[in-house]
Write a protein that holds these residues in place. Structure first.
Motif, PDB file in Angstrom:
ATOM      1  N   ARG A 196      10.954  -4.675  -9.123  1.00 59.44           N
ATOM      2  CA  ARG A 196       9.919  -5.398  -8.406  1.00 59.44           C
ATOM      3  C   ARG A 196       9.085  -6.264  -9.359  1.00 59.44           C
ATOM      4  O   ARG A 196       8.592  -5.809 -10.384  1.00 59.44           O
ATOM      5  N   THR A 235      -4.492  -7.170 -10.025  1.00 58.12           N
ATOM      6  CA  THR A 235      -4.844  -6.234 -11.094  1.00 58.12           C
ATOM      7  C   THR A 235      -3.882  -6.371 -12.269  1.00 58.12           C
ATOM      8  O   THR A 235      -4.304  -6.403 -13.432  1.00 58.12           O
ATOM      9  N   THR A 236      -2.591  -6.469 -11.951  1.00 61.68           N
ATOM     10  CA  THR A 236      -1.597  -6.602 -13.007  1.00 61.68           C
ATOM     11  C   THR A 236      -1.864  -7.857 -13.835  1.00 61.68           C
ATOM     12  O   THR A 236      -1.871  -7.813 -15.072  1.00 61.68           O
ATOM     13  N   ASN A 270      -3.792  -7.136  -0.789  1.00 62.02           N
ATOM     14  CA  ASN A 270      -3.505  -5.970  -1.637  1.00 62.02           C
ATOM     15  C   ASN A 270      -2.037  -5.970  -2.056  1.00 62.02           C
ATOM     16  O   ASN A 270      -1.161  -6.286  -1.260  1.00 62.02           O
TER      17      ASN A 270
HETATM   18  N1  LIG Z   1       2.034   1.046 -13.030  1.00 66.03           N
HETATM   19  C1  LIG Z   1       2.764   0.555 -12.005  1.00 66.03           C
HETATM   20  N2  LIG Z   1       3.987   1.031 -11.777  1.00 66.03           N
HETATM   21  C2  LIG Z   1       4.757   0.565 -10.757  1.00 66.03           C
HETATM   22  N3  LIG Z   1       4.376  -0.394  -9.946  1.00 66.03           N
HETATM   23  C3  LIG Z   1       3.154  -0.921 -10.123  1.00 66.03           C
HETATM   24  C4  LIG Z   1       2.287  -0.470 -11.157  1.00 66.03           C
HETATM   25  N4  LIG Z   1       1.126  -1.192 -11.087  1.00 66.03           N
HETATM   26  C5  LIG Z   1       1.284  -2.024 -10.059  1.00 66.03           C
HETATM   27  N5  LIG Z   1       2.494  -1.879  -9.470  1.00 66.03           N
HETATM   28  C6  LIG Z   1       3.004  -2.639  -8.341  1.00 66.03           C
HETATM   29  O1  LIG Z   1       2.842  -4.005  -8.640  1.00 66.03           O
HETATM   30  C7  LIG Z   1       2.392  -4.696  -7.483  1.00 66.03           C
HETATM   31  C8  LIG Z   1       1.075  -5.396  -7.794  1.00 66.03           C
HETATM   32  O2  LIG Z   1       0.067  -4.395  -7.916  1.00 66.03           O
HETATM   33  P1  LIG Z   1      -1.439  -4.798  -8.269  1.00 66.03           P
HETATM   34  O3  LIG Z   1      -1.424  -5.710  -9.438  1.00 66.03           O
HETATM   35  O4  LIG Z   1      -2.200  -3.542  -8.407  1.00 66.03           O
HETATM   36  O5  LIG Z   1      -1.893  -5.552  -6.974  1.00 66.03           O
HETATM   37  P2  LIG Z   1      -3.368  -5.926  -6.457  1.00 66.03           P
HETATM   38  O6  LIG Z   1      -4.328  -5.604  -7.564  1.00 66.03           O
HETATM   39  O7  LIG Z   1      -3.296  -7.350  -6.131  1.00 66.03           O
HETATM   40  O8  LIG Z   1      -3.596  -5.080  -5.254  1.00 66.03           O
HETATM   41  C9  LIG Z   1       2.280  -3.681  -6.358  1.00 66.03           C
HETATM   42  O9  LIG Z   1       3.428  -3.744  -5.576  1.00 66.03           O
HETATM   43  C10 LIG Z   1       2.197  -2.380  -7.087  1.00 66.03           C
HETATM   44  O10 LIG Z   1       2.787  -1.381  -6.303  1.00 66.03           O
END
Ligand SMILES: Nc1ncnc2c1ncn2[C@@H]1O[C@H](COP(=O)(O)OP(=O)(O)O)[C@@H](O)[C@H]1O
Ligand SMILES: [Mg+2]
Lengths: 446, 230
Positions: B14, B41-42, B36
């Protein structure tokens, strides 16, 4: 690193529950282990080889028939006896751990007892791999032999005193069914005085008789004293104890101390290392820290160092406390510290590896408890309790964790049983291995 | 000020963030907006140097960037002042006491300085969290959903505070899933959907692009994402 250390100490100080646990736990463990060891366990299983031919148990002392069987019966009642026919068989049972010890009663015991010239020896073999049980066997046999010794000594003394009395005072003595009148030293003196009155004073005969009279008096006076000397004469039966297998020179008390200290050290260190590392993740501070403020390796070293330092202090304090109740050699104090620090480092690295896997302090603590109990249990499995192959497996698994070498190191530091260097190197290797595992865990999950 | 080029991050198969480029100039307030799971965040944690990207570059090292993660990263057992002092030392601030004092004043936490963080309300915790990100007076400040845990009054104070920083020349990039917030408090919005940048521009331009003037920004945004197949 310094600021992180100070921060963690400050947090620890403000966690009264944790600190209480760190203080109370070692005390509880010490008391429990002390209680477990002082409570009399069931009768020890002891193999018995009786080489005395049937009917040969009765010895004759000064015309009195003494049946030594009453003493051996008392001894057998104090243990769980396994009768075997040969010494080789007994030795094998001890080696396999089927019995805790073996007692060998040699064929010549009755003749030696009867002659009274040299002590009769019974031989005790024990498997010293488990000092607690070896001590139990030793104690049981020793106290039984002491009882027999005391009784036999009394008999010997009575007989010898009878003879002495005869020599001093005179009287009837029966031998081979015939009675003799024995002139004692006292009556002899009287007879001599009468003879002396009949010879010319100052003649050579009178002087010779006077010399004999003096000798008789001197002998009588001194032999009168010798009953005290005789009663203090020692041991008709001597115990010759021999270790069949294992290092086994550890005395019960220092083994118990080593066990109490190692178990406490394990829990305290694992909890501290795993807990403080997991706390960084639980508070979300971990990611902020490793963003250029401190490296993951530094963070890990800080946690390992903190846990090891705190718990080695706990261990050394605990040793000093136990030394008030159990005899420990204070001269070996520096070795205590070395062993405690090495053991603490091993446990701390393992704790950090556990902490690296957990995101919360609770999970880390639970994991630490769950992992450490079976490891301690495995390390304490005695060789005779399981089959040989299974025992080898438990030994191999134990070698992968710090408990076994830590127990060996602390034991060696306390009383020099076994080398200290081997366990220290073992602990160092485990510290590095778990350190690397923790570091990889932080990269994978952090 | 801050420039990211072609930043990508995959979790398994993903794509959390795919080929994202982004700039923030001095005195600019940039909002990253998206539903969301969009990758906000990433993306921010890559910019902050907390997450290592699979590809792409960030123009500044983490030490020059202030970072306020979504979850307050604080030690509950330490007081507000102790938390600030610890991080000021770890950040190697030249004058630790002055930095702590300055942040206590700026965030209005002076009267709570001696209180343990675990006793603070969520809003005050977030203030301390922001204060720690600002200790080293960074030229760039990144905040991940900074207003989520705050009530309206606290939210207003936070924005006043951030606007003052921007007026002082700080570049601020923050994420939000609240469309109105981005409309009100951003010079530029970056719309992220399924890890990809689907729009960069002013809030007004986004509305125009969608061509649904009169719908209001929120509706325009939802419509925009729908048309793009998100
Ligand atoms: N440590 C992780 N391991 C696996 N998948 C992750 C991890 N962190 C984020 N994801 C996945 O990456 C995608 C983006 O997450 P995130 O950046 O937290 O989104 P947002 O902050 O916009 O809600 C999501 O599908 C999340 O499930
Ligand atoms: Mg998010």
């Amino acid at each position: 690193m310094r600021w992180l250390l100070l921060k963690d100490l400050q947090i620890l100080r403000r966690s009264p529950l944790l600190v209480a646990l760190l203080v109370i736990y070692p005390i509880v463990v010490s008391v429990l282990i002390g209680l477990a060891l002082s409570r009399g366990p069931e009768k020890p299983r002891v193999a018995i080889v009786n080489e005395v031919p049937a009917g040969g148990e009765v010895i004759s002392l000064g015309g009195e028939q003494v049946d030594t069987k009453q003493y051996s019966d008392q001894l057998y009642a104090a243990v769980d006896p396994v009768r075997v026919s040969s010494r080789a068989e007994a030795e094998e049972l001890v080696r396999d751990g089927e019995v805790l010890g073996a007692l060998i009663v040699p064929a010549d015991i009755t003749t030696k007892l009867q002659s009274g010239l040299e002590p009769a020896t019974i031989e005790v073999l024990y498997n010293a791999e488990d000092p607690v049980k070896a001590q139990l066997v030793q104690d049981t046999i020793k106290s039984q032999v002491q009882d027999a010794n005391a009784a036999l000594t009394r008999k010997f003394t009575d007989v010898a005193l009878g003879y002495l009395n005869l020599v001093v005072s005179g009287g009837d003595f029966s031998f081979l069914g015939r009675s003799f009148e024995v002139l004692g030293l006292g009556p002899a003196e009287q007879v001599l005085r009468q003879a002396q009155a009949k010879v010319r004073p100052n003649s050579p005969e009178a002087r010779q008789i006077q010399q004999v009279i003096s000798f008789a008096r001197l002998a009588r006076e001194n032999l009168d004293l010798s009953d005290e000397v005789l009663s203090s004469v020692g041991q008709p039966i001597r115990v010759d104890a021999r270790v069949v297998e294992g290092s086994g020179s550890a005395a019960l008390s220092s083994f118990a101390v080593a066990l109490a200290v190692t178990v406490s050290l394990m829990f305290v260190t694992l909890l501290l290392a795993a807990g403080t590392l997991a706390l960084e993740r639980e508070e979300n501070a971990f990611r902020r820290l490793v963003r250029g403020l401190v490296s993951r390796t530094t963070l890990l070293a800080e946690k390992v160092g903190l846990a090891a330092a705190c718990s080695s202090v706990v261990a050394v304090v605990m040793l000093c406390g136990l030394a008030l109740f159990v005899e420990l050699e204070w001269a070996r104090f520096p070795l205590w510290v070395v062993a405690a620090v090495a053991a603490a480092l091993g446990f701390a690295a393992m704790g950090a590896a556990i902490g690296a896997l957990a995101r919360e302090v609770r999970a880390a603590s639970l994991l630490a408890f769950m992992v450490s109990l079976p490891i301690a249990f495995l390390a304490l499995v005695p060789s005779g309790a399981v089959s040989g192959a299974l025992y080898d497996v438990t030994q191999a698994i134990s070698a992968l964790f710090p408990f076994d070498p830590a127990l060996a190191a602390v034991g060696a530091a306390l009383d020099g049983s076994g080398g200290l260097l081997g366990p220290l190197v073992h602990l160092l290797v485990l510290t590095l291995a778990f350190g690397v595992a923790a570091r990889l865990g932080l990269r994978r999950f952090g | 000020m801050l420039e990211a080029r072609g930043v990508s991050k995959r979790y398994g198969a993903r794509h959390a963030v795919r080929e994202v480029s982004l700039t923030a100039r001095a005195g600019e307030l940039v909002a990253i907006i998206g539903p969301n799971g969009a990758g906000k965040t990433t993306l921010l944690s890559i910019l902050a140097g907390e997450t290592r990207p699979d590809g792409g570059t960030v123009s500044r090292p983490p030490t020059e960037i202030g970072w306020v993660p979504q979850q307050p990263a604080l030690y509950g057992r330490l007081t507000v002042a102790e938390n600030l002092r610890l991080f000021a030392r770890l950040e190697r601030c030249a004058d630790v006491s002055a930095a702590v004092e300055r942040m206590l004043v700026q965030t209005g936490l002076g009267d709570r300085a001696a209180d343990r963080v675990e006793t603070l309300s969520g809003g005050n915790r977030q203030r301390v969290n922001v204060a720690i990100g600002l200790l080293s007076e960074p030229a760039v400040l990144l905040l991940d959903e900074p207003s989520t845990a705050l009530d309206p009054g606290q939210r207003e104070r936070l924005w006043e505070f951030l606007r003052a920083l921007v007026e002082g020349g700080t570049a601020i990039v923050y994420s939000t899933h609240n469309v109105q917030e981005a409309e009100r408090h951003a010079h530029r919005v970056v719309v992220l959907a399924d890890g990809e940048v689907v729009y960069v521009g002013s809030p007004r331009e986004l509305e125009d692009t969608v061509g649904a003037t009169g719908l209001g920004f929120e509706a325009a945004f939802v419509e925009f994402l729908r048309r793009r197949g998100h």
